[in-house]
Design an enzyme around this catalytic site. Sequence first.
Site, mmCIF file in Angstrom:
data_model
loop_
_atom_site.group_PDB
_atom_site.id
_atom_site.type_symbol
_atom_site.label_atom_id
_atom_site.label_comp_id
_atom_site.label_asym_id
_atom_site.label_seq_id
_atom_site.Cartn_x
_atom_site.Cartn_y
_atom_site.Cartn_z
ATOM 1 N N ASN A 17 0.670 -1.173 -0.120
ATOM 2 C CA ASN A 17 0.034 0.070 -0.042
ATOM 3 C C ASN A 17 0.847 1.294 -0.148
ATOM 4 O O ASN A 17 0.236 2.414 0.271
ATOM 5 C CB ASN A 17 -1.072 0.023 1.114
ATOM 6 C CG ASN A 17 -0.168 -0.194 2.277
ATOM 7 O OD1 ASN A 17 0.851 -0.271 2.504
ATOM 8 N ND2 ASN A 17 -1.200 -0.437 3.502
ATOM 9 N N ARG A 19 2.919 6.689 11.949
ATOM 10 C CA ARG A 19 2.243 5.807 13.133
ATOM 11 C C ARG A 19 2.066 7.240 13.962
ATOM 12 O O ARG A 19 2.816 7.978 14.352
ATOM 13 C CB ARG A 19 3.176 4.962 13.905
ATOM 14 C CG ARG A 19 3.097 3.435 13.168
ATOM 15 C CD ARG A 19 1.783 3.100 13.147
ATOM 16 N NE ARG A 19 1.844 1.756 12.186
ATOM 17 C CZ ARG A 19 1.204 1.456 11.154
ATOM 18 N NH1 ARG A 19 0.755 2.740 10.568
ATOM 19 N NH2 ARG A 19 1.216 0.580 10.580
ATOM 20 N N GLN A 45 -5.873 3.497 18.258
ATOM 21 C CA GLN A 45 -6.931 3.176 17.217
ATOM 22 C C GLN A 45 -7.814 2.099 17.685
ATOM 23 O O GLN A 45 -7.481 0.971 18.125
ATOM 24 C CB GLN A 45 -6.149 2.899 16.171
ATOM 25 C CG GLN A 45 -5.246 3.825 15.658
ATOM 26 C CD GLN A 45 -4.761 3.772 14.156
ATOM 27 O OE1 GLN A 45 -3.957 4.717 13.674
ATOM 28 N NE2 GLN A 45 -5.251 2.604 13.406
ATOM 29 N N HIS A 55 -7.621 6.065 10.236
ATOM 30 C CA HIS A 55 -6.543 5.347 9.447
ATOM 31 C C HIS A 55 -7.066 4.741 8.141
ATOM 32 O O HIS A 55 -7.503 3.608 8.270
ATOM 33 C CB HIS A 55 -6.009 4.356 10.550
ATOM 34 C CG HIS A 55 -4.823 3.828 9.906
ATOM 35 N ND1 HIS A 55 -4.224 2.927 11.120
ATOM 36 C CD2 HIS A 55 -4.085 3.947 9.054
ATOM 37 C CE1 HIS A 55 -3.028 2.424 10.253
ATOM 38 N NE2 HIS A 55 -2.972 2.901 9.055
HETATM 39 P P1 NAD Z 1 10.382 0.840 4.612
HETATM 40 O O1 NAD Z 1 10.803 -0.146 5.400
HETATM 41 O O2 NAD Z 1 10.559 0.637 3.244
HETATM 42 O O3 NAD Z 1 10.930 2.289 4.818
HETATM 43 C C1 NAD Z 1 11.323 2.805 6.093
HETATM 44 C C2 NAD Z 1 12.234 3.758 6.220
HETATM 45 O O4 NAD Z 1 12.375 4.483 7.514
HETATM 46 C C3 NAD Z 1 13.709 2.968 5.928
HETATM 47 O O5 NAD Z 1 14.473 3.635 5.142
HETATM 48 C C4 NAD Z 1 14.451 3.262 7.544
HETATM 49 O O6 NAD Z 1 15.977 3.314 7.444
HETATM 50 C C5 NAD Z 1 13.724 4.500 7.857
HETATM 51 N N1 NAD Z 1 13.981 4.609 9.273
HETATM 52 C C6 NAD Z 1 13.869 3.719 10.397
HETATM 53 N N2 NAD Z 1 14.024 4.417 11.539
HETATM 54 C C7 NAD Z 1 14.291 5.842 11.167
HETATM 55 C C8 NAD Z 1 14.671 6.850 12.106
HETATM 56 N N3 NAD Z 1 14.780 6.700 13.337
HETATM 57 N N4 NAD Z 1 14.801 7.994 11.421
HETATM 58 C C9 NAD Z 1 14.761 8.192 10.040
HETATM 59 N N5 NAD Z 1 14.531 7.226 9.372
HETATM 60 C C10 NAD Z 1 14.285 5.774 9.827
HETATM 61 O O7 NAD Z 1 8.818 1.238 5.082
HETATM 62 P P2 NAD Z 1 7.544 1.817 4.298
HETATM 63 O O8 NAD Z 1 6.850 0.814 3.197
HETATM 64 O O9 NAD Z 1 8.110 3.115 3.561
HETATM 65 O O10 NAD Z 1 6.695 2.318 5.350
HETATM 66 C C11 NAD Z 1 6.925 3.018 6.415
HETATM 67 C C12 NAD Z 1 5.776 3.061 7.471
HETATM 68 O O11 NAD Z 1 4.993 3.804 7.032
HETATM 69 C C13 NAD Z 1 5.283 1.588 8.011
HETATM 70 O O12 NAD Z 1 6.361 0.935 8.856
HETATM 71 C C14 NAD Z 1 4.045 2.107 8.578
HETATM 72 O O13 NAD Z 1 4.269 2.177 9.875
HETATM 73 C C15 NAD Z 1 3.646 3.286 7.619
HETATM 74 N N6 NAD Z 1 2.500 2.868 6.954
HETATM 75 C C16 NAD Z 1 1.498 3.712 7.080
HETATM 76 C C17 NAD Z 1 0.206 3.368 6.266
HETATM 77 C C18 NAD Z 1 -1.153 3.948 6.410
HETATM 78 O O14 NAD Z 1 -1.846 3.488 5.946
HETATM 79 N N7 NAD Z 1 -1.192 5.190 7.194
HETATM 80 C C19 NAD Z 1 0.387 2.409 5.459
HETATM 81 C C20 NAD Z 1 1.440 1.659 5.158
HETATM 82 C C21 NAD Z 1 2.876 1.921 5.913
#
Ligand code: NAD
Length: 359
Positions: free
Chosen positions: A118, A257, A286, A310
Amino acid sequence: MVKVLVILYNGGQAAREEPRLLGTVENELGIRPWLESLGHELVVSSSKEGPDSDFQKHIVDAEVLITTPFHPGYLTRDLVEKAKNLKICITAGVGSDHIDLNAAVDHKIQVLEVSGSNVVSVAEHVVMSILLLVRNFVPAHEMIERGDWQVSDIARNAYDLENKVVGTIGAGRIGYRVLQRLLPFDCKELLYYDYAPLPPAAAEAVKARKVDDLKEFVSQCDVVTVNAPLHEGTRGLVNAELLKHFKKGAWLVNTARGAICDKDAVAAALKSGQLSGYSGDVWNVQPAPRDHVWRTVKNPLGGGNGMVPHYSGTTLDAQARYADGAKKILENYLSGKPQEPGNVIVGIGKYETSAYGKR
Ligand code: NAD
């Protein structure tokens, strides 16, 4: 026979009318006929809080747990210890912070998510949220619904995105897609903060500059968007202290989050005008309680709130992808086939990704 426990949100009337709402209790990710034809047991429920919930009653002997971030079944260490049969947790979606990942490592329970399922859905929502804050859209629409018409009341706090500095905390799948989608808006600069640097060609393709110090990073941004997972290193990352380093009147978008941003500090910053806007779809609890301050808090001009429930990652397109992906993970598990490496957050006894914190 394998017992599969699935915790999803109630879809109600909408799910009865719209079968593509696959991520609901009613439509069960579309897996019941297939799973039962193999002789396995499927328990699907939305009841997830407290010792009498279906979640806590069935977790004690389930072998597979499927959850969704949209209605998180919080698998605490305490519950992990009670879940004597549990071998694998599958997140139907992206973001597995509702599982105590360290406890899963200790108890050799695998955690997988449907990586990428997503990320476009969320990236589009982020770009929309940035635009609706910068352009002061919500109060403008509310004015029209009220029957009023006073252009200057809206225009006094409406800007163009062009020539603004936008930065993402986290430049993974979502953060990078946000940068890609922002490129045609001719922002002054695109920045990112992440311990994992983008490959040089990827950074060059979106003309993004990495900033290594978080305070320095936020102090340069007109818009900050949060796209990192929730873990020990990001919980409360955007707090009162960090908000002081934001540009006065910056906009903040968080679809990652809720708990990455301090609830009260963000509300205070918006109220005081330190932030001009806060927008996103994720909440520290949530469903969010009715009196959650983020539902109604406004900037001093009465706008700047773009909060929604959400749903950014649960569009019908996304549901088709994550239902399919969750089924594939389950199929691999049941037939002993290897999993897609990109989906594995916790393997047997260890983290398989660096996205949930530097270890
Ligand atoms: P991903 O794993 O592809 O990317 C996450 C990135 O965050 C990585 O590059 C990682 O190095 C970086 N990161 C981790 N800790 C960090 C920090 N302390 N400071 C800076 N960067 C940091 O994940 P993604 O697919 O991009 O998703 C990211 C997050 O988005 C998910 O874990 C989820 O919590 C959230 N999300 C929300 C929804 C929604 O419906 N709102 C849907 C999907 C994902």
